[in-house]
Scaffold this motif. Sequence first.
Motif, PDB file in Angstrom:
ATOM      1  N   MET A 393       0.830  -1.200   0.000  1.00  0.00           N
ATOM      2  CA  MET A 393       0.000   0.000   0.000  1.00  0.00           C
ATOM      3  C   MET A 393       0.871   1.260   0.000  1.00  0.00           C
ATOM      4  SD  MET A 393      -3.464   0.768   2.191  1.00  0.00           S
ATOM      5  CE  MET A 393      -2.762   0.688   3.806  1.00  0.00           C
ATOM      6  N   VAL A 394       1.988   1.215   0.740  1.00  0.00           N
ATOM      7  CA  VAL A 394       2.928   2.343   0.725  1.00  0.00           C
ATOM      8  C   VAL A 394       3.523   2.509  -0.675  1.00  0.00           C
ATOM      9  CG1 VAL A 394       5.012   3.332   1.726  1.00  0.00           C
ATOM     10  CG2 VAL A 394       3.490   1.972   3.151  1.00  0.00           C
ATOM     11  N   SER A 395       3.831   1.398  -1.332  1.00  0.00           N
ATOM     12  CA  SER A 395       4.452   1.468  -2.661  1.00  0.00           C
ATOM     13  C   SER A 395       3.539   2.145  -3.681  1.00  0.00           C
ATOM     14  CB  SER A 395       4.846   0.070  -3.148  1.00  0.00           C
ATOM     15  OG  SER A 395       3.732  -0.654  -3.640  1.00  0.00           O
ATOM     16  N   LEU A 396       2.220   1.947  -3.544  1.00  0.00           N
ATOM     17  CA  LEU A 396       1.286   2.595  -4.469  1.00  0.00           C
ATOM     18  C   LEU A 396       1.355   4.112  -4.326  1.00  0.00           C
ATOM     19  CD1 LEU A 396      -1.817   0.222  -4.105  1.00  0.00           C
ATOM     20  CD2 LEU A 396      -0.001   0.150  -5.830  1.00  0.00           C
ATOM     21  N   ALA A 397       1.439   4.578  -3.074  1.00  0.00           N
ATOM     22  CA  ALA A 397       1.589   6.018  -2.853  1.00  0.00           C
ATOM     23  C   ALA A 397       2.930   6.510  -3.390  1.00  0.00           C
ATOM     24  CB  ALA A 397       1.472   6.327  -1.358  1.00  0.00           C
ATOM     25  N   LEU A 398       3.969   5.705  -3.190  1.00  0.00           N
ATOM     26  CA  LEU A 398       5.308   6.093  -3.634  1.00  0.00           C
ATOM     27  C   LEU A 398       5.364   6.220  -5.155  1.00  0.00           C
ATOM     28  CD1 LEU A 398       8.183   6.697  -2.720  1.00  0.00           C
ATOM     29  CD2 LEU A 398       8.645   4.242  -2.763  1.00  0.00           C
ATOM     30  N   GLU A 399       4.689   5.318  -5.857  1.00  0.00           N
ATOM     31  CA  GLU A 399       4.697   5.384  -7.318  1.00  0.00           C
ATOM     32  C   GLU A 399       4.012   6.648  -7.834  1.00  0.00           C
ATOM     33  OE1 GLU A 399       5.164   1.083  -9.286  1.00  0.00           O
ATOM     34  OE2 GLU A 399       3.139   1.470  -8.549  1.00  0.00           O
ATOM     35  N   GLU A 400       3.021   7.141  -7.102  1.00  0.00           N
ATOM     36  CA  GLU A 400       2.394   8.406  -7.493  1.00  0.00           C
ATOM     37  C   GLU A 400       3.387   9.560  -7.444  1.00  0.00           C
ATOM     38  OE1 GLU A 400      -1.242   9.506  -5.564  1.00  0.00           O
ATOM     39  OE2 GLU A 400      -1.892   7.411  -5.389  1.00  0.00           O
ATOM     40  N   VAL A 401       4.371   9.444  -6.552  1.00  0.00           N
ATOM     41  CA  VAL A 401       5.307  10.547  -6.320  1.00  0.00           C
ATOM     42  C   VAL A 401       6.543  10.453  -7.214  1.00  0.00           C
ATOM     43  CG1 VAL A 401       6.759  11.667  -4.575  1.00  0.00           C
ATOM     44  CG2 VAL A 401       4.522  10.760  -3.933  1.00  0.00           C
ATOM     45  N   VAL A 402       7.083   9.229  -7.378  1.00  0.00           N
ATOM     46  CA  VAL A 402       8.377   9.090  -8.076  1.00  0.00           C
ATOM     47  C   VAL A 402       8.299   8.281  -9.350  1.00  0.00           C
ATOM     48  CG1 VAL A 402       9.671   9.297  -5.927  1.00  0.00           C
ATOM     49  CG2 VAL A 402       9.034   7.022  -6.749  1.00  0.00           C
ATOM     50  N   GLY A 403       7.145   7.709  -9.679  1.00  0.00           N
ATOM     51  CA  GLY A 403       7.038   6.907 -10.895  1.00  0.00           C
ATOM     52  C   GLY A 403       7.097   5.415 -10.605  1.00  0.00           C
ATOM     53  N   THR A 404       7.078   4.644 -11.677  1.00  0.00           N
ATOM     54  CA  THR A 404       6.968   3.187 -11.583  1.00  0.00           C
ATOM     55  C   THR A 404       8.183   2.565 -10.903  1.00  0.00           C
ATOM     56  OG1 THR A 404       5.670   3.162 -13.626  1.00  0.00           O
ATOM     57  CG2 THR A 404       6.653   1.072 -12.928  1.00  0.00           C
TER      58      THR A 404
END
Length: 512
Positions: A393-404
């Motif tokens: 779930m954290v990774s989904l937020a992280l991808e919004e910020v820094v990309g795939t």
Amino acid sequence: MDYMIGVDLGTTSTKAVLFDDQNKVVAQANYGYPLYRDEPDMAEEDLDEIFTAFSNALAAVIRKANLSAGNKIAAVSFSSAMHSLIAFDKDWKPLTRVITWADTRAVDFADQLKSSGLGQEIYSKTGTPIHPMAPLSKLLWLKAEYPEIFQNAAHYLGIKEYLFHRLFGSNKMDISMASGTGLFNIFELDWDKQALKLTGVRKEQLPETVEPYAYENTMAPEFAAVLGIPTDVPFVYGAGDGPLSNLGVDAVKPGVAAITIGTSGAIRVVSDKPVIDPKGRTFTYALDKDHWVVGGPVNNGGDVFRWARDNLFDAEKSTAALLGRDAYDLMTEIASRIPAGSDGLIFHPYLGGERAPIWDANARGSFFGLNHSHTRANMLRAVLEGITFNVYMVSLALEEVVGTLNSIQATGGFARSPLWRQMFADIFEQPVTVPEAFESGALAAVIVAQKALGKIDDLYEISKYIGDSNTYQPDPKNFEAYRELAPIFIRLSRQLQTEYDNIANYQRKHNQ
């Protein structure tokens, strides 16, 4: 032989690792100390106990270096747990114990700051989410709840800075550690004026900020004698444990995420500049001024697995001891007999509140979906999956910020479990690579020392020393279960959040 020592200052222990001139591990020593929880939400450490553990660990590996044979210690460098706070008076007498990141007594002050709108404004300059873990919130709490301590405090340090002060009389903090305080402007690389005004702390009460490559080399003779080390050995400040974990597994290229699960956990990627999440879900901490680690920390990692061992599998714990086996190995064997998805049992692992992605110190754990068919083995697998779903779930937020995110480098205690590594690969649907060398934080600290002393030109030299690794490929037969359950886990965490405050307040009232 020239040796270097990487010191890893953790939440419950300090480890010293001795490396030879080829960056291979020669020896290590690890000494623990208690985390004091004398009242609800407290998580403190004793300064003298930490200093003793540090001294014992360092002295133990220095003895292994056998300096009498003409060998020498070229440097000692540090990786450290972040977000701790210690208040001192004008004569450097400590007024508090170490208030660690896990201490959440500042929850009300963090909540007030977030709801005011000022919190997002400060976060946008400091990169530290508004949460009771951060010294920013701790200072607001200290000022309100312990005004006498606040008024008498002349200096504030974290645990690593305290060790340096005790050994060298210094008053400095590297920018990596400073970037986790909530008081440091990551764009100006200086203490933030607005954060200082809010807390009522003056700049002169905070340490001078330096690069992670700064070092001290005039140790007090009495300490050098105890440690068995020359007084002029460089002690390099190093950086925070999160940023160094990325470096330690060579997760420094775009799209390469480092996942660490120890007592707590985190997922992080490296950027060449600070990156701020408009929704305030991710942190941005410095590795150095040219490398910034963006990610999210979770409170609940290996400590939740330990809770399951101690409270659900006490009999197996005793059996493992009699057989001379590791209890966790026995438990993962049991969990591996249950299919992916734990037969529809979901576990939210928020036993210690939570940081990313929900940033709610009042969050509490729960099993969801229990029925008559479920056993302790289902519960155990659900615990491991719940920790993993939360990081996902954290990774989904992280991808919004820094990309795939393209691949995962894994470290920490969980990386020793084949079942858990495969679980991460399957839930993330990405390869998970685990370096065989587990001392990644200490190795990264040593690489920082080598750059500080001019022995290497840049941090990317670490790729030569990572050594062999194992890669776990995602197993498509588990995708369907996890794709169905992950959205339920995420929706449920949001729905339950409306009641977390109420149950946490009930527990505080009845546990006092």
